[in-house]
Write a protein that holds these residues in place. Structure first.
Motif, PDB file in Angstrom:
ATOM      1  N   ILE A 123       0.844  -1.205   0.000  1.00  0.00           N
ATOM      2  CA  ILE A 123       0.000   0.000   0.000  1.00  0.00           C
ATOM      3  C   ILE A 123       0.877   1.253   0.000  1.00  0.00           C
ATOM      4  O   ILE A 123       0.666   2.186  -0.783  1.00  0.00           O
ATOM      5  N   ILE A 124       1.878   1.263   0.868  1.00  0.00           N
ATOM      6  CA  ILE A 124       2.775   2.424   0.970  1.00  0.00           C
ATOM      7  C   ILE A 124       3.494   2.656  -0.358  1.00  0.00           C
ATOM      8  O   ILE A 124       3.555   3.788  -0.861  1.00  0.00           O
ATOM      9  N   LEU A 125       4.014   1.573  -0.947  1.00  0.00           N
ATOM     10  CA  LEU A 125       4.729   1.686  -2.226  1.00  0.00           C
ATOM     11  C   LEU A 125       3.819   2.238  -3.313  1.00  0.00           C
ATOM     12  O   LEU A 125       4.224   3.093  -4.120  1.00  0.00           O
ATOM     13  N   HIS A 126       2.585   1.748  -3.347  1.00  0.00           N
ATOM     14  CA  HIS A 126       1.610   2.199  -4.355  1.00  0.00           C
ATOM     15  C   HIS A 126       1.339   3.700  -4.221  1.00  0.00           C
ATOM     16  O   HIS A 126       1.350   4.437  -5.214  1.00  0.00           O
ATOM     17  N   VAL A 127       1.114   4.142  -2.991  1.00  0.00           N
ATOM     18  CA  VAL A 127       0.803   5.558  -2.749  1.00  0.00           C
ATOM     19  C   VAL A 127       2.006   6.444  -3.091  1.00  0.00           C
ATOM     20  O   VAL A 127       1.871   7.461  -3.775  1.00  0.00           O
ATOM     21  N   LEU A 128       3.201   6.054  -2.622  1.00  0.00           N
ATOM     22  CA  LEU A 128       4.394   6.862  -2.876  1.00  0.00           C
ATOM     23  C   LEU A 128       4.701   6.953  -4.367  1.00  0.00           C
ATOM     24  O   LEU A 128       5.069   8.027  -4.869  1.00  0.00           O
TER      25      LEU A 128
END
Length: 457
Positions: A123-128
């Motif tokens: 999720i974090i990777l997708h958002v960043l």
């Protein structure tokens, strides 16, 4: 300046070969060895020009011009290449040691816990990525939109999925001790890796030590829904540390879709289930620490489809869905079964679990699975006798599994052809099928099943 040269012992592993590929991309000279290399590692290493010419270990590959050895967990202490490197005094790095060595000057964000690590990291990777932030990462599965599971660059931050499993054959400590986090997230603790951590207390102790490694300028984000993790957060005595508890993100379910609630705002998302809503909330707090506003997070989370093999949809119709999930430990199995049933309460749920790990195949551990299938309408276990034999364990019978899972109607299959035939003969009207495993069901052909479910209207 001459580029540095690194040799990988056990280059074929999922994360090891990804690190090797990322280092080639960065301009390093890379070589490696392994006694077995399977797909997709084989083709990817071949394409990058670093596939070993022969399988096996060759001490003659190890010479003084190598700057460092990266040692995989799969290698043994008596590995001839490792012995040769030690004789020559070449530095030997475990995987996590090398990651830390490459990220000393970055802000290091570590995602830990027995479950949810890959999902939170994804999720974090997708958002960043969607926000255009420059970052490095290490994640334990292939993520949509990312070619590799590892990136090492000059980015100022790195997001690390912190695994509690052993570091290397030479270092019996958990991997996550090596990353020296600035920001730590802990999702929850449920006993896993029975072969390495023989008691729950011993397993829990590793996470407690990790929390204690948080610097006074650091941040500890913890899931207060987990009693042990909550205790770690509430009793943390590190002066100056920023403590942030989290819970499941407020939401509602409408026609099988989950909608996030943020004040008056409603945000539809693709993922579902209480654990995923906890994961999402934790990821939101991590993103805020990096400078991403909640509004931007909500914009990007709407296009997140989930990490590979996490509630992955293989077939779908108006009447049923076929899911594949990586769930293997008791807490993961229970959370996944409950998530699918709560999302589609009116549908029958056929839940199938392949017991594949050492812990799950051990009769002394099986009682930990008690109640995990409770919300499934039909519960099925698949055991591969060969996998049991390779782990030098005894094949459990149906009665042992029924006692362990506390499910009297549980069905056991030990032949993949019989399981395939049984599943293909079911009627998938108002029915969901959930296949769970960290294995691959002996590469069971799902073509007929997919067609059957896709065609239902």
């Amino acid at each position: 300046m001459k580029s540095k040269k690194y040799h990988f012992i056990a280059i074929g592993g999922a994360v090891m070969h990804n690190l090797a590929l990322s280092m080639v991309e960065k301009g390093y000279e890379v070589s490696g060895s392994d006694d077995e290399i399977y797909e997709p590692s084989l083709t990817r290493l071949q394409k990058a020009g670093i596939l070993p010419k022969e399988k096996g270990w060759f001490p003659e590959k190890i010479s003084h011009d190598i700057d460092g050895i990266i040692l995989g967990m799969h290698a043994r202490q008596e590995n001839p290449e490792l012995i040769r490197a030690q004789e020559l005094g070449i530095p030997v790095y475990s995987f996590p040691e090398f990651i830390y060595n490459q990220s000393k000057d970055k802000k290091r964000i570590v995602i830990s816990g027995s479950h949810g690590k890959t999902s939170i990291t994804a999720i974090i990777l997708h958002v960043l990525k969607n926000e255009g932030v420059d970052f490095d990462y290490l994640v334990g599965a292939q993520i949509e939109g990312f070619d590799l599971m590892v990136r090492l660059s000059d980015a100022p931050i790195i997001i690390i999925e912190g695994d509690e499993y052993l570091t290397s054959p030479l270092d019996r400590r958990p991997k996550f001790f090596h990353y020296k986090h600035d920001i730590l997230l802990m999702s929850g603790i449920a006993w896993d890796h029975f072969n390495v951590f023989p008691t729950f207390e011993n397993y829990t102790e590793q996470f407690e030590k990790l929390v204690e490694m948080t610097p006074s300028t650091g941040t500890f984000i913890y899931c207060e829904k987990d009693a042990i993790v909550k205790r770690f957060g509430e009793t943390c005595e590190i002066e100056g540390v920023n403590l942030i508890p989290y819970n499941s993100h407020p939401n509602r379910i409408e026609d099988g879709k989950t909608i996030l609630l943020d004040g008056d705002q409603e945000v539809p998302i693709h993922i579902f289930g209480d654990h995923n809503l906890q994961n999402l909330q934790g990821a939101l707090y991590i993103c805020e620490q990096i400078g991403i506003s909640p509004q931007k997070f909500y914009t990007h989370i709407q296009t997140f489809k989930g990490a590979a093999k996490r509630q992955e949809i293989l077939a779908k119709s108006d009447s049923g869905i076929m899911f594949r999930d990586f769930a293997h430990a008791p807490s993961k199995l229970k959370a996944t079964v409950e998530a699918v049933k709560n999302q589609f309460p009116e549908r029958k749920l056929i839940a199938v679990q392949e017991l594949h790990t050492y812990s799950s195949l051990n009769k002394d551990f099986v009682s930990n699975y008690s109640g995990t299938f409770e919300m499934a309408d039909e519960a099925i276990i698949y055991l591969n006798p060969k996998a049991v034999s390779l782990k030098k364990l005894k094949l459990m019978d149906e009665e042992t599994l029924r006692d362990g899972f506390q499910r009297k109607d549980l069905k056991l299959f030990t032949e993949i052809a019989l399981l395939k035939e049984y599943l293909e003969n079911q009627t998938y009207i108002h029915t969901n099928l959930l296949l769970m495993s960290s294995g691959n069901y002996d590469d069971m052909d799902l073509t007929v099943l997919k067609e059957k479910i896709n065609q239902k209207l």
